[in-house]
Write a protein that holds these residues in place. Structure first.
Motif, PDB file in Angstrom:
ATOM      1  N   PHE A 254       0.829  -1.105   0.083  1.00  0.00           N
ATOM      2  CA  PHE A 254      -0.050   0.094  -0.057  1.00  0.00           C
ATOM      3  C   PHE A 254       0.936   1.315  -0.031  1.00  0.00           C
ATOM      4  N   VAL A 255       2.297   1.232  -0.347  1.00  0.00           N
ATOM      5  CA  VAL A 255       3.236   2.270  -0.288  1.00  0.00           C
ATOM      6  C   VAL A 255       3.008   2.933   0.967  1.00  0.00           C
ATOM      7  N   LEU A 256       3.082   2.268   2.210  1.00  0.00           N
ATOM      8  CA  LEU A 256       2.888   3.164   3.512  1.00  0.00           C
ATOM      9  C   LEU A 256       4.587   3.820   3.571  1.00  0.00           C
ATOM     10  N   GLN A 257       4.267   4.944   3.914  1.00  0.00           N
ATOM     11  CA  GLN A 257       5.525   5.808   4.344  1.00  0.00           C
ATOM     12  C   GLN A 257       5.749   5.676   5.980  1.00  0.00           C
ATOM     13  N   TYR A 258       6.852   5.423   6.347  1.00  0.00           N
ATOM     14  CA  TYR A 258       6.907   5.296   8.004  1.00  0.00           C
ATOM     15  C   TYR A 258       8.429   5.958   7.987  1.00  0.00           C
ATOM     16  N   GLU A 259       8.552   6.186   9.498  1.00  0.00           N
ATOM     17  CA  GLU A 259       9.813   6.650  10.113  1.00  0.00           C
ATOM     18  C   GLU A 259       9.693   6.129  11.362  1.00  0.00           C
ATOM     19  N   ILE A 260      10.993   5.641  11.689  1.00  0.00           N
ATOM     20  CA  ILE A 260      11.298   5.162  12.944  1.00  0.00           C
ATOM     21  C   ILE A 260      11.748   6.248  13.915  1.00  0.00           C
ATOM     22  N   THR A 261      11.072   6.468  15.025  1.00  0.00           N
ATOM     23  CA  THR A 261      11.317   7.538  15.930  1.00  0.00           C
ATOM     24  C   THR A 261      11.443   6.957  17.351  1.00  0.00           C
ATOM     25  N   GLY A 262      11.574   7.849  18.191  1.00  0.00           N
ATOM     26  CA  GLY A 262      11.617   7.599  19.647  1.00  0.00           C
ATOM     27  C   GLY A 262      10.594   6.983  20.517  1.00  0.00           C
ATOM     28  N   ASN A 263       9.497   7.554  20.074  1.00  0.00           N
ATOM     29  CA  ASN A 263       8.197   7.097  20.823  1.00  0.00           C
ATOM     30  C   ASN A 263       7.056   6.882  19.926  1.00  0.00           C
ATOM     31  N   ASP A 264       6.209   5.926  20.299  1.00  0.00           N
ATOM     32  CA  ASP A 264       5.021   5.342  19.685  1.00  0.00           C
ATOM     33  C   ASP A 264       3.835   6.746  20.252  1.00  0.00           C
ATOM     34  N   ALA A 265       2.789   7.025  19.259  1.00  0.00           N
ATOM     35  CA  ALA A 265       1.777   7.713  19.835  1.00  0.00           C
ATOM     36  C   ALA A 265       0.662   7.175  20.141  1.00  0.00           C
ATOM     37  N   GLY A 266       0.730   5.913  20.177  1.00  0.00           N
ATOM     38  CA  GLY A 266      -0.669   5.169  20.336  1.00  0.00           C
ATOM     39  C   GLY A 266      -0.861   4.839  21.656  1.00  0.00           C
ATOM     40  N   VAL A 267      -2.267   4.362  21.749  1.00  0.00           N
ATOM     41  CA  VAL A 267      -2.782   4.385  23.189  1.00  0.00           C
ATOM     42  C   VAL A 267      -2.425   3.010  23.678  1.00  0.00           C
ATOM     43  N   ASN A 268      -1.818   2.841  24.936  1.00  0.00           N
ATOM     44  CA  ASN A 268      -1.698   1.260  25.385  1.00  0.00           C
ATOM     45  C   ASN A 268      -2.555   1.222  26.724  1.00  0.00           C
ATOM     46  N   ALA A 269      -3.792   0.876  26.439  1.00  0.00           N
ATOM     47  CA  ALA A 269      -4.941   1.052  27.309  1.00  0.00           C
ATOM     48  C   ALA A 269      -4.582  -0.196  28.201  1.00  0.00           C
ATOM     49  N   THR A 270      -4.153  -1.223  27.936  1.00  0.00           N
ATOM     50  CA  THR A 270      -3.829  -2.260  28.745  1.00  0.00           C
ATOM     51  C   THR A 270      -2.138  -2.548  29.042  1.00  0.00           C
ATOM     52  N   GLY A 271      -1.555  -1.627  28.649  1.00  0.00           N
ATOM     53  CA  GLY A 271      -0.025  -1.584  28.921  1.00  0.00           C
ATOM     54  C   GLY A 271       0.726  -2.150  27.760  1.00  0.00           C
ATOM     55  N   GLY A 272       2.074  -1.623  27.800  1.00  0.00           N
ATOM     56  CA  GLY A 272       2.851  -2.415  26.467  1.00  0.00           C
ATOM     57  C   GLY A 272       3.095  -3.761  26.631  1.00  0.00           C
ATOM     58  N   LYS A 273       3.046  -4.442  25.528  1.00  0.00           N
ATOM     59  CA  LYS A 273       3.313  -5.869  25.454  1.00  0.00           C
ATOM     60  C   LYS A 273       4.095  -6.138  24.268  1.00  0.00           C
ATOM     61  N   SER A 274       5.133  -6.693  24.439  1.00  0.00           N
ATOM     62  CA  SER A 274       6.038  -6.904  23.339  1.00  0.00           C
ATOM     63  C   SER A 274       5.761  -8.099  22.358  1.00  0.00           C
ATOM     64  N   HIS A 275       5.186  -9.228  23.329  1.00  0.00           N
ATOM     65  CA  HIS A 275       4.923 -10.359  22.723  1.00  0.00           C
ATOM     66  C   HIS A 275       3.484 -10.824  23.007  1.00  0.00           C
ATOM     67  N   TYR A 276       2.416  -9.915  22.486  1.00  0.00           N
ATOM     68  CA  TYR A 276       1.113 -10.250  22.811  1.00  0.00           C
ATOM     69  C   TYR A 276       0.228 -10.951  22.276  1.00  0.00           C
ATOM     70  N   TYR A 277       0.549 -12.464  22.184  1.00  0.00           N
ATOM     71  CA  TYR A 277      -0.060 -13.231  21.471  1.00  0.00           C
ATOM     72  C   TYR A 277       0.071 -14.698  22.383  1.00  0.00           C
ATOM     73  N   SER A 278      -0.585 -15.658  21.887  1.00  0.00           N
ATOM     74  CA  SER A 278      -0.552 -17.064  22.635  1.00  0.00           C
ATOM     75  C   SER A 278      -0.095 -18.165  22.020  1.00  0.00           C
ATOM     76  N   LEU A 279       0.550 -19.143  22.366  1.00  0.00           N
ATOM     77  CA  LEU A 279       0.887 -20.467  21.897  1.00  0.00           C
ATOM     78  C   LEU A 279       0.242 -21.392  22.779  1.00  0.00           C
ATOM     79  N   ASN A 280      -0.778 -20.830  23.388  1.00  0.00           N
ATOM     80  CA  ASN A 280      -1.730 -21.991  24.042  1.00  0.00           C
ATOM     81  C   ASN A 280      -2.765 -22.450  23.055  1.00  0.00           C
ATOM     82  N   THR A 281      -3.006 -23.550  22.646  1.00  0.00           N
ATOM     83  CA  THR A 281      -3.660 -24.100  21.377  1.00  0.00           C
ATOM     84  C   THR A 281      -4.808 -25.095  22.137  1.00  0.00           C
TER      85      THR A 281
END
Length: 312
Positions: A254-281
């Motif tokens: 989709f021709v996304l343009q992005y730049e890596i900066t110091g901080n995300d502006a997103g909302v972490n309503a339940t806290g920052g999670k680096s690996h937010y997924y599950s291997l519990n099958t």
């Protein structure tokens, strides 16, 4: 014919499921919401006008159901923050309403929409069947309230082993009906593509697992068809995706343009999670087999979102 009550029919994930169910003649839905008129208007816009009765929650107890699916809650992190401590009262109120119903209708199945946040706010690695929930009991922060409310509900459910209750822990869900103004990384990406602006995002390494509506529908169907049980299952796709791969794919497609900066502006309503997924099958024990990977989910649904935006 299976009679199913949908509680919280204004939610995005509930509406996607209703559309999926509409193709099945043997499922009779009854929709409940705080704003029934809004649900009725949505049904008309989805070409489902008059297909299903829509009522206020006060009408719930007067009906016979084979299953109840409880979507009451919030899916937008900004809304979760705005609700504050009321998330406890809202979750408890509607959960107790269903539990009271089950006491007089013990054969009824209950599917409760829980969250991966029930594990706690620490996701330095993905969840497994052996992962314990972690609650900072002496220093509970507001961003943890949502997950604790879900955890409390799951504890109530396990305390009734005689009842047919399955908690479905949703981690990340994505569909073409996603509110593009919500504050998630994926919606930030979509807005940048739409507005032809540069996405500014941090270098933090994160991994997410995006569930497609068709796989969520598949999971719900196998849980409704399986022998009665009192358990919890985690949602998962065929494969998660990390942030670098996601950004690269969106740039390519989709021709996304992005730049890596110091901080995300997103909302972490339940806290920052680096690996937010599950291997519990555990869901596989009920017959669930996901069809799509996270990347396939995102590309399929993003094209449906972006194409009209670009054309418009």
């Amino acid at each position: 014919m299976m009679k199913i009550a949908i509680l919280g029919a204004t939610s995005q994930i509930a509406r996607d499921l209703i559309v999926s169910f509409s193709a099945e003649a043997d499922k009779k839905l009854h929709l409940f919401a705080r704003r029934p008129d809004e649900v009725a208007k949505w049904l008309a816009s989805a070409g489902l006008s008059g297909c299903y009765p829509v009522d206020d929650f006060a009408e719930f107890v007067g009906h016979e159901f084979d299953a109840v699916i409880n979507f009451v809650g919030v899916g937008n992190p900004a809304q979760a923050l705005a609700m504050g401590s009321s998330i406890f009262d809202i979750t408890l109120r509607f959960d107790e309403m269903v539990l009271d119903y089950l006491k007089t209708h013990p054969a009824c199945r209950y599917l409760f929409l829980s969250s991966g946040a029930a594990y706690g706010s620490s996701f330095n690695e993905p969840a497994t069947r052996d992962t314990a929930a972690t609650v900072a009991i002496n220093n509970l922060a507001p961003h943890e309230w949502y997950g604790v409310a879900k955890l409390h509900a799951e504890c109530r459910h396990r305390a009734h082993p005689e009842l047919n209750i399955i908690d479905i822990r949703v981690f990340n869900y994505f569909s073409r009906t996603q509110d593009i103004d919500a504050r998630f990384l994926i919606t930030d990406i979509l807005r940048a593509i739409r507005d032809k602006t540069v996405l500014k995002t941090s270098s933090d390494y994160i991994v997410r697992d995006f569930l497609h509506p068709s796989d969520f529908y598949s999971l719900v169907c196998v849980l409704l068809a399986a022998p009665p049980a009192n358990a919890a299952v985690d949602c998962y796709s065929r494969a998660p995706i990390d942030k670098p791969a996601l950004l690269a794919a969106m740039q390519k497609e989709f021709v996304l343009q992005y730049e890596i900066t110091g901080n995300d502006a997103g909302v972490n309503a339940t806290g920052g999670k680096s690996h937010y997924y599950s291997l519990n099958t555990r869901a596989a024990d009920f017959g669930y087999q996901p069809s799509l990977t996270s990347l396939e989910c995102i590309l399929i649904e993003a094209k449906k979102i972006i194409t009209p935006l670009v054309v418009g």
